[in-house]
Scaffold this motif. Sequence first.
Motif, PDB file in Angstrom:
ATOM      1  N   TYR A 180       0.863  -1.173   0.000  1.00 45.77           N
ATOM      2  CA  TYR A 180       0.000   0.000   0.000  1.00 45.77           C
ATOM      3  C   TYR A 180       0.907   1.232   0.000  1.00 45.77           C
ATOM      4  O   TYR A 180       2.093   1.160   0.353  1.00 45.77           O
ATOM      5  N   LEU A 181       0.352   2.363  -0.421  1.00 44.28           N
ATOM      6  CA  LEU A 181       1.132   3.592  -0.469  1.00 44.28           C
ATOM      7  C   LEU A 181       1.447   4.088   0.933  1.00 44.28           C
ATOM      8  O   LEU A 181       0.702   3.819   1.881  1.00 44.28           O
ATOM      9  N   ASP A 182       2.553   4.810   1.065  1.00 47.03           N
ATOM     10  CA  ASP A 182       2.929   5.355   2.367  1.00 47.03           C
ATOM     11  C   ASP A 182       1.808   6.249   2.900  1.00 47.03           C
ATOM     12  O   ASP A 182       1.335   7.150   2.193  1.00 47.03           O
ATOM     13  N   PRO A 183       1.371   6.015   4.136  1.00 46.41           N
ATOM     14  CA  PRO A 183       0.311   6.862   4.697  1.00 46.41           C
ATOM     15  C   PRO A 183       0.843   8.246   5.058  1.00 46.41           C
ATOM     16  O   PRO A 183       2.051   8.450   5.207  1.00 46.41           O
ATOM     17  N   LYS A 227      -6.266  12.730   2.645  1.00 43.77           N
ATOM     18  CA  LYS A 227      -5.087  11.929   2.953  1.00 43.77           C
ATOM     19  C   LYS A 227      -5.485  10.599   3.613  1.00 43.77           C
ATOM     20  O   LYS A 227      -6.547  10.482   4.228  1.00 43.77           O
ATOM     21  N   THR A 228      -4.596   9.621   3.478  1.00 48.59           N
ATOM     22  CA  THR A 228      -4.825   8.301   4.070  1.00 48.59           C
ATOM     23  C   THR A 228      -3.879   8.103   5.243  1.00 48.59           C
ATOM     24  O   THR A 228      -2.683   8.422   5.150  1.00 48.59           O
ATOM     25  N   TYR A 229      -4.405   7.538   6.326  1.00 50.86           N
ATOM     26  CA  TYR A 229      -3.652   7.360   7.567  1.00 50.86           C
ATOM     27  C   TYR A 229      -3.660   5.899   7.989  1.00 50.86           C
ATOM     28  O   TYR A 229      -4.617   5.164   7.737  1.00 50.86           O
ATOM     29  N   LYS A 230      -2.579   5.517   8.658  1.00 51.37           N
ATOM     30  CA  LYS A 230      -2.481   4.156   9.204  1.00 51.37           C
ATOM     31  C   LYS A 230      -2.749   4.200  10.700  1.00 51.37           C
ATOM     32  O   LYS A 230      -2.153   4.997  11.427  1.00 51.37           O
ATOM     33  N   VAL A 256      -4.725  -4.025   6.822  1.00 50.18           N
ATOM     34  CA  VAL A 256      -3.514  -4.264   6.030  1.00 50.18           C
ATOM     35  C   VAL A 256      -2.496  -5.139   6.755  1.00 50.18           C
ATOM     36  O   VAL A 256      -1.642  -5.765   6.109  1.00 50.18           O
ATOM     37  N   GLU A 257      -2.555  -5.194   8.069  1.00 52.96           N
ATOM     38  CA  GLU A 257      -1.554  -5.974   8.823  1.00 52.96           C
ATOM     39  C   GLU A 257      -2.162  -6.484  10.111  1.00 52.96           C
ATOM     40  O   GLU A 257      -2.983  -5.823  10.741  1.00 52.96           O
ATOM     41  N   LEU A 258      -1.767  -7.690  10.500  1.00 47.50           N
ATOM     42  CA  LEU A 258      -2.300  -8.327  11.695  1.00 47.50           C
ATOM     43  C   LEU A 258      -1.153  -9.035  12.391  1.00 47.50           C
ATOM     44  O   LEU A 258      -0.607 -10.011  11.875  1.00 47.50           O
ATOM     45  N   ALA A 287      -3.695  -3.420  12.194  1.00 51.62           N
ATOM     46  CA  ALA A 287      -3.344  -2.167  11.528  1.00 51.62           C
ATOM     47  C   ALA A 287      -4.218  -2.007  10.293  1.00 51.62           C
ATOM     48  O   ALA A 287      -4.371  -2.946   9.506  1.00 51.62           O
ATOM     49  N   PHE A 288      -4.793  -0.819  10.135  1.00 55.53           N
ATOM     50  CA  PHE A 288      -5.681  -0.583   9.002  1.00 55.53           C
ATOM     51  C   PHE A 288      -5.505   0.843   8.494  1.00 55.53           C
ATOM     52  O   PHE A 288      -4.920   1.706   9.164  1.00 55.53           O
ATOM     53  N   LEU A 289      -6.017   1.090   7.292  1.00 57.21           N
ATOM     54  CA  LEU A 289      -5.930   2.394   6.656  1.00 57.21           C
ATOM     55  C   LEU A 289      -7.285   3.097   6.706  1.00 57.21           C
ATOM     56  O   LEU A 289      -8.328   2.457   6.514  1.00 57.21           O
TER      57      LEU A 289
END
Length: 551
Positions: A153-156, A212-215, A239-241, A263-265
Motif C-alpha cells: 500500500y502507499l505510504d500513509p 489523505k490516508t492514515y495508518k 492491512v496488517e495483523l 493495523a488498518f488504513l
Amino acid sequence: MAMTKSVVALLCCLSAVAMVCAEDPYFYFTWNVSYGTISPLGVPQQVIMINDEFPGPNINSTSNNNLVVNVFNNLDEPLLFHWNGIQQRKNSWQDGLPGTNCPILPGTNFTYQFQVKDQIGSYFYYPSLGMQRAAGGFGGLRVNSRLLIPVPYLDPEDDYTVLIGDWYTKSHTALKQVLDSGKTIGKPNGVLMNGKNKADSESPLFTMKPGKTYKYRVCNVGLKVSLNFRIQGHNMKLVELEGSHVVQNVYESLDVHVGQCYAFLITADKDPKDYIMVASSRFTQYNISATGLIRYTNSKAPASPELPKAPVGWAWSLNQFRTFRWNLTASAARPNPQGSYHYGKINITRTIKLANTASTVDGKLRYAINGISHVDPTTPPKLAEYYGVADKVFEYDLVKDEPAEDEKKITIAPSIVNATFRNYIEIILENHEKGIQTWHLNGYSFFAVAIETGKWTPEKRKNYNLLDAVSRNTIQVYPYSWAAIMLTFDNAGLWSLRSTMQERAYLGQQLYISVLSPGRSLRDEYNLPDTALVCGIVKDMPKPPPYSSGA
C-alpha cells in the motif's frame, strides 16, 4: 602521490564490503519507571508511568533494528517488561517474563537489548509481574518495513497508535490481593483509549488532513475483555495483523481480543468535521466503552452524538476471523522460515491438545491447563536449564498432550513442556467454558488454521485453511469451541504459552515450552548475557561454559 586505478578499485571494493557487513542500527532508550496519580475514570488512583507518561512512550523501529532499553525501577516492587509479539530470535533472555528473567529490584536498573529481526508489524510492551499491567506501564511498539522492501500500500500521511483496554479503579496491588484470596477480580470499571475514557473536543487524539490516508494500529492492552473497535462514518481497510500483511478487506468494525493488534488504513474523505472512535465490550453481560476524537484539520462541525453500534453475538466474530487471510504476494520480512508459506505440506510430528479448566484448590480459585496450574519458581526455569540444575527447580512434562480426564482436579506446580527442536507441531486449544478465551505464544508466529464450535477430532483437519492462514501470535477460542494452530519449534529458548487474560494467567493458565539447542550451539541460541540478572539457587553458582560456535 596519485593512487593507481587498482588501488582505487580495491578501496571501492572494501567500501562496498563494509556497507554490506555494517551492523544494523542501534536505538537507545532510557526509561524511568515510577508511580503517578491520575484519574482516567474520574477516580484518583496510582498508576505506573514511564518517563512521567501514561501510557508509556511509543517505540518506533524498523525491521532488524537493535533496541537498547535501559530501565530504572523507581517502584517499591520488582519489575519486568515483556515485549508482546516480538519474537526474540534465539534470545529468550530478553523476553521479560518470570520464567526467563530475574526481576529488576527496586532502586536498580537493567538494560534490555534485542533485535527486531525479520519482523514488521504492530506490537506493545507491558510490565509482566503480578497484576502490574492493571496499573499501566504499557505502550506501543511498531516495527516498520525497511525502505528497500515495498509494502502492499502507499505510504500513509501519518501513523497512529491506539491502545484500548478494560480498566479497574482498584490498584494493581488490591487486585492481586483479591486473586490471592481466592476470588475473581470481577467486572472492570470501564475502558480506556490511549489512557482516556471520553472523547475530548478540546484535545482530539488525532488529526487528519482532507483527502489523505492514515495508518492506525489498534492494540487491546487490557486485562480480560474483548473489545469492538469502530470509527464513526469511516470504514477500515485491514492491512496488517500481528506482523503479517493480510488480504486488504474493508470492515465497519473489528473485534480486537485481549493481546491482539490490528493495523488498518483510513482515508479522510468524509465531511470536514469531527468523528468519534469507539471501543466497547464484547461477549459480556455488561456494557463498558471508551471514545476518542478524530478531527479533520478543516473541521467545521462537532462530531455527531449518534455513535455506531457494535455487532451482536460471537458468530459474527467467528465469521470475521474466517475473512482474515495472509497476503502471500506481499514482500516483507517473514517471521517464519523461508518456504513456510507451504506449511500445509509439512508433516505434523506431534499433536498437543490443551484445555483450560477452572476449579478451587484449598478453597481458592485456580486456573489450569490439562490439570496443571502454573506457578513461577524462585529460580527462573530458563536459568535453571542453563546452569544444569533444572531437576532441582521443576519437573518436565507434567502437562500431558491430552486434556485431563478430571477437569476439577488441579495440581499447582511449575509447568514446563519439553519440545524437540525444529519439530513441526499442531496445537489444539479447547475451550470448555461459556466465556471467550484468548491465547498468546511468545517467540513464534504460528498459523491460525481453524476455529470451530464443538469438540476437535482428527477428522476436523479437513476443514483447516492450509493455504493462506495468517501467521500471527494470538488466537481467540469462542465458548465451547476449539482453535488449531501449526508451527515449527525452530526458535531455541524457553517460551510462554498463556492466556492473555491477566487474571487467568496469574492464577495458573499458562505454561512454558522448552526448546533446547541439541548441541548448545550459537547457531541456535545466544549465550546468557554477561549483564543478565541471576537469582534463586543459581545466584552464587559459577557461570557454565558458553555455547560453542557450532562450527
